[in-house]
Motif scaffolding. Structure first.
Motif: not given
Length: 319
Positions: A168-191
């Protein structure tokens, strides 16, 4: 043969030149009408129109989300999840669905054996259309919508939500984006601290699940050329596959991830709950949890029931 070509100008990896090339290749062999989507839900409207106007086939040049919309428009709602059984319409009376990949992962197209490159995929598709090669596949359903290849509750849906926010911010979707988002999600207890109970036919419920996927085929997704197979025994001709985890601790998660990246034919782990060929699966959470379907974020829900129906859709497969 009358073919409706639906293109998504906003799909991740489509270009105007590429869309024109697909249209020209089809027009050289079949009678084709080309319609680009212009708004959310437009692909579903076009899918319904393809049935009403008696097209022989619908070709979608876009990502998995566009294909999902078209199929839901063609088939209508699946009805109550408990109403499992025969397909509501004979697939032979509906247009066959073909896909020219135009998204990031293109899971459905590649699971059908379609080449990941649009030029080669178009050549495959044209040959199959002219030869009349159709394959009938089963689909999953949830929340009164059909899904093509997977749906999930918990962590994977939170990743989809995170990627959508970045898109939504205009960034292109890539496999790296998915990996980075997944790694960050593992570190968020609320998720990762939701308590989900999983129910399947003939077994005692399993509680304490942190996230779960339900698959209609394998692979579950792709990282570039690499297939990720959470349920290698699941396919379009049988029931659903379940892949759920009761822990998101770092070491078990890394071990499980290593198996998936290595292409294991039988992923295992102490915290893993896995099964294949299921008629239905039910997730019940202790609070509203993120839910996704075919890579589309569907908001938060506490209870979701997943069902399946065999032989519901004819497709133009790559092989």
């Amino acid at each position: 043969m009358r073919v409706l070509l639906i293109t998504n100008p906003y799909a991740t990896s489509t270009t105007r030149v590429g869309r024109d090339a697909v249209a020209s290749a089809l027009a050289s062999r079949v009678d084709v009408d080309v319609v680009p989507t212009t708004h959310r839900g437009h692909a579903a409207e076009l899918g319904a129109r393809s049935v009403e106007q008696g097209y022989d086939a619908v070709v979608v040049h876009g990502g998995d989300g566009s294909v999902n919309e078209v199929v839901n428009g063609m088939l209508g709602t699946p009805g109550e999840p408990a109403a499992r059984g025969s397909a509501p319409v004979d697939p032979a009376d509906l247009p066959a669905v073909g896909v020219v990949p135009g998204g990031n992962a293109n899971v459905f197209a590649r699971a059908l054996g379609v080449d990941r490159h649009p030029v080669q995929a178009t050549a495959q598709l044209v040959d199959s259309l002219v030869a009349g090669r159709r394959r009938t596949v089963g689909l999953g359903h949830m929340l009164d919508r059909w899904f093509l290849f997977n749906a999930g509750m918990g962590l994977d849906a939170s990743v989809v939500r995170g990627v959508d926010e970045k898109r939504g911010t205009g960034r292109p979707v890539t496999n790296l984006m998915y990996l980075q988002t997944a790694a960050a999600a593992f570190l968020k207890p609320e998720l990762t601290d939701a308590d989900i109970t999983v129910e399947v036919p003939g077994r005692a419920p399993v509680s304490g699940v942190r996230f779960g996927f339900v698959s209609n085929t394998a692979p579950w997704t792709y990282l570039g050329p690499r297939a990720i197979r959470t349920n290698p025994g699941t396919d379009f001709d049988h029931g659903l596959g379940l892949f759920a985890a009761t822990s998101t601790a770092l070491l078990p998660s890394l071990a499980l991830g290593a198996q998936l990246l290595a292409g294991s034919g039988d992923p295992r782990g102490r915290s893993l709950v896995r099964d294949d060929d299921l008629a239905w699966v039910r997730f019940t959470a202790d609070r509203p949890v993120d839910v996704q379907m075919d890579g589309e974020y569907l908001g938060t829900h506490r209870t979701v029931e997943f069902g399946c129906r065999p032989g519901v859709l004819d497709v133009v497969a790559g092989r």
